[in-house]
Design a protein around this motif. Structure first.
Motif, PDB file in Angstrom:
ATOM      1  N   LEU A 193      46.395  40.432  35.313  1.00 42.84           N
ATOM      2  CA  LEU A 193      46.060  39.373  34.358  1.00 42.84           C
ATOM      3  C   LEU A 193      47.171  38.328  34.274  1.00 42.84           C
ATOM      4  CD1 LEU A 193      44.455  41.346  31.397  1.00 42.84           C
ATOM      5  CD2 LEU A 193      43.376  39.458  32.627  1.00 42.84           C
ATOM      6  N   LEU A 194      48.393  38.788  34.142  1.00 42.80           N
ATOM      7  CA  LEU A 194      49.519  37.861  34.020  1.00 42.80           C
ATOM      8  C   LEU A 194      49.788  37.116  35.324  1.00 42.80           C
ATOM      9  CD1 LEU A 194      52.003  40.013  31.889  1.00 42.80           C
ATOM     10  CD2 LEU A 194      50.436  38.226  31.136  1.00 42.80           C
ATOM     11  N   GLY A 195      49.406  37.739  36.440  1.00 40.27           N
ATOM     12  CA  GLY A 195      49.581  37.077  37.728  1.00 40.27           C
ATOM     13  C   GLY A 195      48.467  36.111  38.069  1.00 40.27           C
ATOM     14  N   GLY A 196      47.427  36.062  37.244  1.00 37.57           N
ATOM     15  CA  GLY A 196      46.323  35.144  37.478  1.00 37.57           C
ATOM     16  C   GLY A 196      45.311  35.618  38.503  1.00 37.57           C
ATOM     17  N   TYR A 197      45.376  36.908  38.898  1.00 38.67           N
ATOM     18  CA  TYR A 197      44.451  37.422  39.908  1.00 38.67           C
ATOM     19  C   TYR A 197      43.088  37.769  39.319  1.00 38.67           C
ATOM     20  CZ  TYR A 197      48.732  37.786  42.630  1.00 38.67           C
ATOM     21  OH  TYR A 197      49.906  37.502  43.276  1.00 38.67           O
ATOM     22  N   ILE A 198      43.060  38.110  38.052  1.00 38.83           N
ATOM     23  CA  ILE A 198      41.804  38.347  37.345  1.00 38.83           C
ATOM     24  C   ILE A 198      41.866  37.589  36.030  1.00 38.83           C
ATOM     25  CG2 ILE A 198      41.330  40.593  38.394  1.00 38.83           C
ATOM     26  CD1 ILE A 198      42.433  41.918  35.884  1.00 38.83           C
ATOM     27  N   ASP A 199      40.691  37.422  35.423  1.00 35.70           N
ATOM     28  CA  ASP A 199      40.657  36.633  34.187  1.00 35.70           C
ATOM     29  C   ASP A 199      39.589  37.185  33.255  1.00 35.70           C
ATOM     30  OD1 ASP A 199      41.240  34.491  32.410  1.00 35.70           O
ATOM     31  OD2 ASP A 199      39.433  33.469  33.121  1.00 35.70           O
ATOM     32  N   VAL A 245      36.053  46.163  34.085  1.00 37.31           N
ATOM     33  CA  VAL A 245      35.397  46.632  35.310  1.00 37.31           C
ATOM     34  C   VAL A 245      36.426  47.148  36.307  1.00 37.31           C
ATOM     35  CG1 VAL A 245      34.065  45.912  37.326  1.00 37.31           C
ATOM     36  CG2 VAL A 245      33.356  45.171  35.042  1.00 37.31           C
ATOM     37  N   LEU A 246      37.509  46.395  36.488  1.00 37.24           N
ATOM     38  CA  LEU A 246      38.557  46.818  37.423  1.00 37.24           C
ATOM     39  C   LEU A 246      39.201  48.123  36.969  1.00 37.24           C
ATOM     40  CD1 LEU A 246      40.243  46.113  39.933  1.00 37.24           C
ATOM     41  CD2 LEU A 246      41.839  44.930  38.424  1.00 37.24           C
ATOM     42  N   ALA A 247      39.443  48.240  35.665  1.00 40.48           N
ATOM     43  CA  ALA A 247      40.032  49.465  35.135  1.00 40.48           C
ATOM     44  C   ALA A 247      39.126  50.666  35.390  1.00 40.48           C
ATOM     45  CB  ALA A 247      40.301  49.308  33.644  1.00 40.48           C
ATOM     46  N   LEU A 248      37.833  50.499  35.144  1.00 38.09           N
ATOM     47  CA  LEU A 248      36.887  51.595  35.364  1.00 38.09           C
ATOM     48  C   LEU A 248      36.811  51.981  36.838  1.00 38.09           C
ATOM     49  CD1 LEU A 248      33.970  50.551  32.971  1.00 38.09           C
ATOM     50  CD2 LEU A 248      35.528  52.485  32.704  1.00 38.09           C
ATOM     51  N   ILE A 249      36.826  50.993  37.715  1.00 37.82           N
ATOM     52  CA  ILE A 249      36.771  51.270  39.159  1.00 37.82           C
ATOM     53  C   ILE A 249      37.991  52.089  39.583  1.00 37.82           C
ATOM     54  CG2 ILE A 249      36.938  50.216  41.447  1.00 37.82           C
ATOM     55  CD1 ILE A 249      35.210  47.922  40.391  1.00 37.82           C
ATOM     56  N   ILE A 272      55.356  45.582  29.110  1.00 33.41           N
ATOM     57  CA  ILE A 272      54.738  44.261  29.190  1.00 33.41           C
ATOM     58  C   ILE A 272      54.275  43.878  27.786  1.00 33.41           C
ATOM     59  CG2 ILE A 272      52.867  42.877  30.178  1.00 33.41           C
ATOM     60  CD1 ILE A 272      52.874  44.708  32.582  1.00 33.41           C
ATOM     61  N   TYR A 273      54.758  42.723  27.304  1.00 33.03           N
ATOM     62  CA  TYR A 273      54.451  42.297  25.942  1.00 33.03           C
ATOM     63  C   TYR A 273      53.531  41.074  25.891  1.00 33.03           C
ATOM     64  CZ  TYR A 273      58.514  45.255  25.063  1.00 33.03           C
ATOM     65  OH  TYR A 273      59.398  46.306  25.024  1.00 33.03           O
ATOM     66  N   ASP A 274      53.650  40.187  26.841  1.00 39.12           N
ATOM     67  CA  ASP A 274      52.932  38.907  26.806  1.00 39.12           C
ATOM     68  C   ASP A 274      51.509  39.085  27.313  1.00 39.12           C
ATOM     69  OD1 ASP A 274      52.409  36.255  26.476  1.00 39.12           O
ATOM     70  OD2 ASP A 274      53.348  35.628  28.360  1.00 39.12           O
ATOM     71  N   LEU A 275      50.671  39.663  26.488  1.00 41.82           N
ATOM     72  CA  LEU A 275      49.310  40.006  26.882  1.00 41.82           C
ATOM     73  C   LEU A 275      48.304  39.006  26.322  1.00 41.82           C
ATOM     74  CD1 LEU A 275      49.559  43.843  26.247  1.00 41.82           C
ATOM     75  CD2 LEU A 275      49.512  42.702  28.479  1.00 41.82           C
ATOM     76  N   PRO A 276      47.118  38.908  26.937  1.00 42.69           N
ATOM     77  CA  PRO A 276      46.089  37.989  26.435  1.00 42.69           C
ATOM     78  C   PRO A 276      45.680  38.312  25.002  1.00 42.69           C
ATOM     79  CG  PRO A 276      45.530  38.789  28.626  1.00 42.69           C
ATOM     80  CD  PRO A 276      46.701  39.601  28.170  1.00 42.69           C
TER      81      PRO A 276
END
Length: 328
Positions: free
Chosen positions: A84-90, A97-101, A145-149
């Motif tokens: 998320l922080l790297g901008g690869y998913i949004d 979905v990615l977590a479940l996979i 990691i602190y800076d989360l959405p």
């Protein structure tokens, strides 16, 4: 009268008696225990353990065991946060979905090693736990990691209500645990798949002879636990507002003890979903109450150890007794 005495009460009955006794005891020893605030905090605080326990229960029903779920949850939450922080998913949907996979993949990986290579489940899953957690800590150096959405960390008000000047709400983690409880109960009690899961745990060879595809049942069970681990990992971040790589690892025995307390057999084929949740909150009430009356939290490790030792001893005794009866 004799018939009543010989009638076996369900495990949920005894759990209910123990929980009631503990509630009365802690309510009498501290005025901080039986308050609405503490009860709501307790339900939310042990929601993640409940989610893990529901997934582990499905594996235990089949006669297996998996200790790697906490490491899977830790890797899932860190990987999702990094992407998320790297901008690869949004967004939330892609993250879930990615977590479940990833969680299901880890569960299937364990199932393949255990069933198709005929390896001992507890040894393999402890090894996988050590592998995943070791890689995570090595790559991250233990950094949080602190800076989360905002969507992930904002505490949503669900069913808010007020009593006097105090405002309360039912926590989202608890509601998610209840939703997974219903899904798990539905699968195990109202579907043919559930009957097959219990059959495999009861006698794997007999299940195979009647046409049950035992390998697929194991794949489902371990994959289900992997999905539950992923959900639990995401919920933990929601509760804490940060990703701490070592926050979850170390509590596996609590979850295992709670599941066994709930009536699950370490040899498979037994237990209920409701009993599993009751076991989780029995452990939660005990820990919470001991903490409020000033008993060291380290004492709880003794209790957990005793529970597991007794459960293993009883399971082994019953299995040996059944075997002796069979040859009599």
């Amino acid at each position: 009268m004799d018939r009543f005495l010989k009638k076996r009460m369900p495990i949920e009955f005894y759990l209910g008696v123990v929980i009631l006794a503990m509630v009365l005891f802690f309510s009498a020893t501290t005025d901080q225990f039986f308050t609405l605030r503490n009860i709501l905090d307790l339900t939310e605080g042990y929601a993640v353990s409940g989610i893990f326990a529901l997934g582990l229960f499905v594996v235990l029903v089949t006669g297996g065991i998996d200790i790697s779920f906490a490491a899977v949850a830790s890797v899932v939450q860190y990987a999702v946060a990094s992407l998320l922080l790297g901008g690869y998913i949004d967004g939330a949907l892609q993250s879930i979905v990615l977590a479940l996979i990833f969680g299901v993949f880890c569960g299937l990986f364990n199932a393949v090693l255990i069933y198709y290579l005929n390896l001992v489940s507890i040894i393999i899953t402890i090894s996988v736990q050590s592998l995943l957690f070791g890689i995570l800590m090595w790559l991250t150096n233990g950094r949080s990691i602190y800076d989360l959405p905002v969507w992930w960390t904002t505490q949503h008000e669900i069913f808010p209500f007020s009593i006097g000047d105090e405002t309360y709400q039912i926590g989202l983690p608890f509601l998610l645990m209840l939703a997974l409880t219903f899904i798990t109960w539905l699968i195990l009690n109202k579907t043919n798949l559930g009957r097959q899961l219990y059959a495999v745990g009861g006698n794997q060879e007999s299940a195979r002879r009647v046409g049950i595809r035992v390998g697929l049942i194991h794949l489902f069970a371990y994959g289900y636990l992997g999905a539950a681990a992923a959900i639990g990992g995401l919920v933990q971040v929601y509760r804490m507002g940060e990703v701490v790589p070592n926050a979850l690892v170390g509590g596996e025995l609590d979850v295992l003890a709670a599941t066994v307390l709930g009536g699950a057999s370490l040899t498979g084929g037994k237990g209920t979903v409701i009993g599993t949740l009751m076991g989780v909150f029995l452990i939660g009430i005990l820990k919470n109450g001991l903490n409020l009356i000033g008993i060291s939290s380290y004492f709880m490790n003794i209790v957990i150890g005793i529970v597991i030792v007794i459960a293993i001893s009883i399971t082994h005794y019953k299995k040996r007794k059944e075997t002796n009866v069979g040859f009599a």
